[in-house]
Design a protein around this motif. Structure first.
Motif, PDB file in Angstrom:
ATOM      1  N   PHE A  64      77.086  91.023  -9.241  1.00 21.60           N
ATOM      2  CA  PHE A  64      77.835  91.723  -8.193  1.00 21.60           C
ATOM      3  C   PHE A  64      77.290  91.391  -6.810  1.00 21.60           C
ATOM      4  O   PHE A  64      78.039  91.004  -5.905  1.00 21.60           O
ATOM      5  CB  PHE A  64      77.786  93.228  -8.449  1.00 21.60           C
ATOM      6  CG  PHE A  64      78.620  94.044  -7.500  1.00 21.60           C
ATOM      7  CD1 PHE A  64      79.983  93.822  -7.376  1.00 21.60           C
ATOM      8  CD2 PHE A  64      78.039  95.044  -6.723  1.00 21.60           C
ATOM      9  CE1 PHE A  64      80.757  94.580  -6.499  1.00 21.60           C
ATOM     10  CE2 PHE A  64      78.797  95.805  -5.854  1.00 21.60           C
ATOM     11  CZ  PHE A  64      80.157  95.572  -5.741  1.00 21.60           C
ATOM     12  N   GLU A  65      75.997  91.500  -6.640  1.00 18.26           N
ATOM     13  CA  GLU A  65      75.387  91.228  -5.335  1.00 18.26           C
ATOM     14  C   GLU A  65      75.447  89.747  -4.980  1.00 18.26           C
ATOM     15  O   GLU A  65      75.795  89.373  -3.852  1.00 18.26           O
ATOM     16  CB  GLU A  65      73.936  91.708  -5.334  1.00 18.26           C
ATOM     17  CG  GLU A  65      73.217  91.461  -4.015  1.00 18.26           C
ATOM     18  CD  GLU A  65      71.778  91.934  -4.033  1.00 18.26           C
ATOM     19  OE1 GLU A  65      71.028  91.555  -3.113  1.00 18.26           O
ATOM     20  OE2 GLU A  65      71.397  92.676  -4.969  1.00 18.26           O
ATOM     21  N   LEU A  66      75.116  88.890  -5.937  1.00 17.10           N
ATOM     22  CA  LEU A  66      75.077  87.455  -5.652  1.00 17.10           C
ATOM     23  C   LEU A  66      76.462  86.885  -5.378  1.00 17.10           C
ATOM     24  O   LEU A  66      76.625  86.034  -4.492  1.00 17.10           O
ATOM     25  CB  LEU A  66      74.418  86.710  -6.816  1.00 17.10           C
ATOM     26  CG  LEU A  66      72.910  86.915  -6.983  1.00 17.10           C
ATOM     27  CD1 LEU A  66      72.416  86.208  -8.247  1.00 17.10           C
ATOM     28  CD2 LEU A  66      72.152  86.414  -5.760  1.00 17.10           C
ATOM     29  N   ALA A  67      77.463  87.326  -6.120  1.00 17.07           N
ATOM     30  CA  ALA A  67      78.822  86.820  -5.890  1.00 17.07           C
ATOM     31  C   ALA A  67      79.303  87.179  -4.484  1.00 17.07           C
ATOM     32  O   ALA A  67      79.933  86.359  -3.805  1.00 17.07           O
ATOM     33  CB  ALA A  67      79.775  87.375  -6.941  1.00 17.07           C
ATOM     34  N   GLN A  68      79.023  88.393  -4.047  1.00 14.93           N
ATOM     35  CA  GLN A  68      79.398  88.783  -2.685  1.00 14.93           C
ATOM     36  C   GLN A  68      78.709  87.886  -1.661  1.00 14.93           C
ATOM     37  O   GLN A  68      79.339  87.409  -0.703  1.00 14.93           O
ATOM     38  CB  GLN A  68      78.998  90.235  -2.426  1.00 14.93           C
ATOM     39  CG  GLN A  68      79.804  91.254  -3.193  1.00 14.93           C
ATOM     40  CD  GLN A  68      79.365  92.666  -2.851  1.00 14.93           C
ATOM     41  OE1 GLN A  68      79.739  93.196  -1.811  1.00 14.93           O
ATOM     42  NE2 GLN A  68      78.564  93.272  -3.718  1.00 14.93           N
ATOM     43  N   PRO A  80      80.308  88.596 -18.493  1.00 15.13           N
ATOM     44  CA  PRO A  80      81.292  89.321 -17.698  1.00 15.13           C
ATOM     45  C   PRO A  80      81.004  89.143 -16.213  1.00 15.13           C
ATOM     46  O   PRO A  80      79.858  88.923 -15.826  1.00 15.13           O
ATOM     47  CB  PRO A  80      81.087  90.774 -18.129  1.00 15.13           C
ATOM     48  CG  PRO A  80      79.630  90.842 -18.480  1.00 15.13           C
ATOM     49  CD  PRO A  80      79.300  89.510 -19.101  1.00 15.13           C
ATOM     50  N   ALA A  81      82.047  89.231 -15.398  1.00 15.70           N
ATOM     51  CA  ALA A  81      81.863  89.039 -13.965  1.00 15.70           C
ATOM     52  C   ALA A  81      80.835  90.020 -13.418  1.00 15.70           C
ATOM     53  O   ALA A  81      79.988  89.667 -12.593  1.00 15.70           O
ATOM     54  CB  ALA A  81      83.190  89.215 -13.238  1.00 15.70           C
ATOM     55  N   THR A 100      85.209  98.293 -12.182  1.00 18.44           N
ATOM     56  CA  THR A 100      85.341  98.663 -10.767  1.00 18.44           C
ATOM     57  C   THR A 100      84.640  97.656  -9.868  1.00 18.44           C
ATOM     58  O   THR A 100      85.150  97.311  -8.792  1.00 18.44           O
ATOM     59  CB  THR A 100      84.760 100.071 -10.532  1.00 18.44           C
ATOM     60  OG1 THR A 100      83.421 100.126 -11.068  1.00 18.44           O
ATOM     61  CG2 THR A 100      85.614 101.126 -11.210  1.00 18.44           C
ATOM     62  N   GLN A 101      83.482  97.164 -10.300  1.00 15.19           N
ATOM     63  CA  GLN A 101      82.766  96.152  -9.512  1.00 15.19           C
ATOM     64  C   GLN A 101      83.517  94.825  -9.523  1.00 15.19           C
ATOM     65  O   GLN A 101      83.612  94.142  -8.496  1.00 15.19           O
ATOM     66  CB  GLN A 101      81.357  95.955 -10.062  1.00 15.19           C
ATOM     67  CG  GLN A 101      80.437  97.134  -9.863  1.00 15.19           C
ATOM     68  CD  GLN A 101      79.044  96.858 -10.397  1.00 15.19           C
ATOM     69  OE1 GLN A 101      78.858  96.126 -11.387  1.00 15.19           O
ATOM     70  NE2 GLN A 101      78.037  97.437  -9.763  1.00 15.19           N
ATOM     71  N   THR A 102      84.050  94.456 -10.688  1.00 13.94           N
ATOM     72  CA  THR A 102      84.806  93.203 -10.768  1.00 13.94           C
ATOM     73  C   THR A 102      86.045  93.263  -9.886  1.00 13.94           C
ATOM     74  O   THR A 102      86.409  92.287  -9.232  1.00 13.94           O
ATOM     75  CB  THR A 102      85.190  92.906 -12.231  1.00 13.94           C
ATOM     76  OG1 THR A 102      83.996  92.797 -13.011  1.00 13.94           O
ATOM     77  CG2 THR A 102      85.970  91.596 -12.339  1.00 13.94           C
ATOM     78  N   ARG A 103      86.698  94.421  -9.836  1.00 10.82           N
ATOM     79  CA  ARG A 103      87.852  94.580  -8.950  1.00 10.82           C
ATOM     80  C   ARG A 103      87.447  94.405  -7.482  1.00 10.82           C
ATOM     81  O   ARG A 103      88.159  93.777  -6.701  1.00 10.82           O
ATOM     82  CB  ARG A 103      88.509  95.941  -9.164  1.00 10.82           C
ATOM     83  CG  ARG A 103      89.794  96.122  -8.338  1.00 10.82           C
ATOM     84  CD  ARG A 103      90.442  97.458  -8.600  1.00 10.82           C
ATOM     85  NE  ARG A 103      90.901  97.583  -9.983  1.00 10.82           N
ATOM     86  CZ  ARG A 103      92.044  97.059 -10.424  1.00 10.82           C
ATOM     87  NH1 ARG A 103      92.837  96.395  -9.600  1.00 10.82           N
ATOM     88  NH2 ARG A 103      92.395  97.215 -11.687  1.00 10.82           N
TER      89      ARG A 103
END
Length: 323
Positions: free
Chosen positions: A81-85, A99-100, A105-108
């Protein structure tokens, strides 16, 4: 003048990186691996030296400073979550291994961020690109799937919460059910726990088209097995991953995959890794959305969460994950 190579970086140095991704990415035509990140220097060195990767670092910002066009995010799920952002905000397109994130909710949030920033964000569900599963989808085209049974069995258990078992492993089968049979809703889930570990799952689902879906998983099966059965419209398709598919018509049967040894098909192509990487790089170059974009992955994770809650369980991660 020939097009310049597409530059990309890899984040992660675990088993999936070494077994499935680097054997393809290291020599991918028209693409150049600029560097690799992992959390510890030991892992960085143990990957970069044998794979002859010139730049390895334990600092994500050092990879971003290389200004790559794309990144393969293959670290632990909890870091996604943090790295993708961070990567997308730096103008980098992202492929993330399933999983993403841990929660839908985080994936959304990541899906919405990618749309806002105009970034490609693709979640790696390799089975959608596995040769026999794609062939099965073609064979069943135009017919209504009345029943879909997906099975994944392993020789040993490795985690202690139902949610973690589903989101880390059986999410593949739940996504595959959606890919082959359409959207579904959880109805009822039974599971078995033995000496702390999850050792069996039996989940029933209602397909959006009115049909039935079933997920079966044993974590004490004596060997790795994966099977999918599709039934409806006078047809049965049975796939034994990733080697054979049988199509049963009322008056005859067809078998696919029996000629595999004579074709010398690479295993990573059969399993879909080659196909998903091809899809991602093409999206990066053409700026189109992936066939399975992040919003579709949200639906898969919502179904994972539904299957968990149908057993009366919470969405509880685990520190126990022996795989």
């Amino acid at each position: 003048m020939a097009d310049s190579p597409l530059t990309f970086v890899v984040l992660g140095g675990g088993g999936i990186v070494r077994k499935a991704y680097l054997p393809l990415l290291r020599t991918w035509p028209g693409a150049s691996l600029a560097g690799l990140y992992s959390r510890t220097r030991h892992t960085v060195d143990s990957v970069c030296l044998p794979w002859q990767i010139e730049r390895g670092t334990t600092e994500v910002d050092e990879l971003i400073d290389l200004r790559p066009q794309a990144a393969f995010l293959l670290t632990k799920t909890e870091t996604h979550f943090e790295l993708a952002q961070k990567l997308m905000r730096a103008g980098i397109d992202v492929f993330v291994e399933k999983p993403a994130t841990l929660f839908s909710t985080q994936t959304r949030e990541l899906a919405e961020l990618s749309e806002t920033l105009g970034r490609v964000f693709m979640v790696g569900f390799n089975r959608r690109y596995a040769l026999l599963y794609r062939q099965a989808k073609k064979v069943f085209a135009g017919r209504l799937v009345e029943m879909c049974v997906v099975q994944k069995h392993r020789p040993s258990a490795y985690t202690d919460t139902l949610f973690y078992q589903l989101v880390q492993d059986n999410i593949h089968q739940i996504d595959l059910l959606r890919y082959l049979a359409g959207d579904a809703a959880a109805v009822h889930t039974e599971f078995e726990r033995r000496e702390t570990f999850i050792v069996g799952i039996n989940a029933s689902m209602r397909l959006a088209n009115g049909g039935l879906g079933v997920l079966l998983a044993s974590l004490d099966a004596g060997g790795w097995q994966e099977h999918v059965t599709l039934m409806g419209g006078g047809l049965t398709v049975e796939i034994s991953a990733f080697r054979e598919m049988r199509v049963r018509y009322p008056d005859h049967e067809e078998v696919y995959g029996g000629d595999r040894p004579g074709q010398w098909l690479p295993e990573l192509r059969e399993r879909g890794f080659e196909g998903e990487i091809t899809e991602f790089f093409d999206c990066v170059r053409t700026r189109r959305k992936p066939e399975n974009d992040a919003f579709d992955s949200v639906k898969t994770q919502e179904l994972v969460e539904g299957v968990t809650r149908a057993a009366g369980e919470d969405l509880t991660p685990s520190d126990v994950f022996i795989l």
